[in-house]
Design an enzyme around this catalytic site. Structure first.
Site, PDB file in Angstrom:
ATOM      1  CE  LYS A 151      -4.559   0.970   0.617  1.00 41.20           C
ATOM      2  NZ  LYS A 151      -5.547   0.193   0.240  1.00 41.20           N
ATOM      3  N   GLY A 167     -19.904   7.019   5.485  1.00 43.88           N
ATOM      4  CA  GLY A 167     -19.025   7.485   4.292  1.00 43.88           C
ATOM      5  C   GLY A 167     -19.892   7.463   3.147  1.00 43.88           C
ATOM      6  N   GLY A 184     -18.844   8.170  -0.168  1.00 44.37           N
ATOM      7  CA  GLY A 184     -17.898   8.037  -1.082  1.00 44.37           C
ATOM      8  C   GLY A 184     -17.921   6.935  -2.175  1.00 44.37           C
ATOM      9  CG  HIS A 185     -14.958   6.277  -5.276  1.00 45.89           C
ATOM     10  ND1 HIS A 185     -14.317   7.195  -4.714  1.00 45.89           N
ATOM     11  CD2 HIS A 185     -15.155   6.562  -6.493  1.00 45.89           C
ATOM     12  CE1 HIS A 185     -13.611   7.919  -5.296  1.00 45.89           C
ATOM     13  NE2 HIS A 185     -14.266   7.861  -6.702  1.00 45.89           N
ATOM     14  CB  VAL A 186     -16.878   1.593  -0.898  1.00 45.15           C
ATOM     15  CG1 VAL A 186     -17.631   0.465  -0.514  1.00 45.15           C
ATOM     16  CG2 VAL A 186     -15.507   1.375  -1.603  1.00 45.15           C
TER      17      VAL A 186
END
Ligand code: NAD
Length: 366
Positions: free
Chosen positions: A91, A191, A193-195
């Site tokens: 990562k 969240g 966001g994308h997910v």
């Protein structure tokens, strides 16, 4: 000797931490011209090259960035293993506010550092990054996945990640309630966001009651436009809100002393990496509270499955199909955890580690 005294080399704290977490390599990247400050963490390459996303975040302290990259790269090792992929764990983190500091020059400079590792680390998208950013990195290195579809890549991995999280949530519901249906269940998604957004799409489609929280107003506006049925919860009321299922889809460390003291839910199943602040302390706390925990690195492995497809010849349908393994494996892990009175996160790590040990054994003998 003098240099050691000045730079504290006699106390190689980072090396000790790397040793305790079993890391192979940590690469510090710095460039004055672009302002790049990044760290690439390579945890384990027994199963293959270390693949994992790059996160751009405004860490307050260098130690926070180091801790994040060490924990995230270790998680990738287990994720690749449990998903049956021939990849190791790595990562990267870029230190800085993605909204104001991210630009082509900085990303290309980062790409050169990735290239210098000659394939030992392959990067992808993570928090604060987009497929467009992967394109900039790709200008300097071929060791990048998650490229836009017009460049022959797999595009945004989040739909597959979210689908895998949804599979893990359904498996957890089957374990906790006797049915995998999420219809009528109240799910709080932290969240948007994308997910989080794609997960919400799946949940609404199934008839769940969805609550959502985000720290940015533009994200809240986008999700309420996309799914008007969601109920918005202020970020500081997430842990005191009524819910059946908590789905952390923001950053890690949110299962900690404070949150667990307040949180009342049956299941935690979300896409965020490293949800537990401390695996040992907070894993035990969740076990004692009787919460069903769907191991994060297992149920969010859809994104890795998706980008791995890019290395093997990509098909979105195949990636989605492959992510369905999460339902069965999550169910088996929850059952084993209950039967052995062990925290499910530890059962999942043991499961992943067994494959790595077996392959390491073959390599040693070979
Ligand atoms: P993202 O940046 O698109 O979304 C994260 C969202 O969380 C943002 O909208 C942000 O504003 C919000 N957020 C941050 N702190 C918050 C807080 N305290 N309360 C509420 N909201 C907060 O990132 P993403 O790609 O959706 O990834 C989300 C998580 O899933 C990360 O932990 C990431 O590592 C993990 N993950 C993502 C993928 C993927 O395919 N994108 C794959 C595996 C794991």
């Amino acid at each position: 000797m003098e240099l050691a005294a000045e730079t504290n080399l006699q106390q190689p704290h980072v090396l000790n931490v790397m040793s305790s977490m079993d890391h192979e390599q940590l690469v510090f990247c710095q460039d004055n011209q672009t302002g790049l400050k990044a760290i690439i963490g390579i945890h384990n390459t027994t199963l293959g090259p270390a693949l994992g996303g790059t996160r751009m975040w405004a860490y307050e302290r260098l130690d926070d960035a180091v801790e994040d990259v060490l924990r995230l790269s270790r998680g990738m090792t287990f994720k690749a293993s449990i998903a049956g992929l021939n990849l190791g764990g790595g990562k990267a983190v870029i230190i800085g506010d993605a909204r104001s500091l991210k630009n082509e020059a900085l990303l290309r400079r980062f790409g050169k550092f990735v290239q210098s590792l000659n394939g030992k680390y392959i990067t992808a998208e993570d928090v604060g990054m987009s497929t467009r950013d992967m394109e900039y990195i790709h200008a300097e290195t071929s060791f990048v996945t998650g490229l836009p579809e017009h460049l022959g890549g797999s595009g945004d991995p989040s739909p597959v990640t979210a689908y895998g999280v949804y599979m893990g949530m359904k498996a957890s519901a089957k374990f906790a309630y006797g049915s995998d249906s999420l219809a009528g269940k109240t799910v709080l998604v932290q969240g948007a966001g994308h997910v989080g957004s794609y997960l919400i799409d799946n949940l609404i489609k199934e008839g769940a009651k969805v609550k959502v929280s985000d720290i940015f107003e533009d994200k809240i506006q986008a999700i309420t436009r996309r799914q008007p049925a969601v109920e918005v919860v202020p970020a500081d009321q997430v842990f005191t809100t009524n819910m059946d299922i908590f789905a952390p889809c923001a950053l890690g460390g949110i299962l900690n002393n404070d949150s667990l003291a307040a949180l009342r839910c049956d299941i935690v199943a979300g896409g965020a990496n490293n949800q537990l602040k401390s695996e040992k302390i907070h894993g035990q706390a969740m076990l004692e509270k009787g919460m069903v925990y769907a191991p994060d690195f297992l149920i969010n492995s859809g994104g890795l499955i998706n980008v791995n497809g890019e290395l093997e010849g990509y098909s979105k349908e195949a990636a989605m199909k492959k992510a369905e393994f999460i339902f069965d494996v999550c169910g088996s892990i929850l059952t084993e955890a209950r039967d052995t009175n062990t925290f499910s996160g530890n059962v999942a790590i043991d499961f992943a580690q067994r494959r790595i040990d077996a392959i390491a054994g073959i390599r040693t003998r070979g």
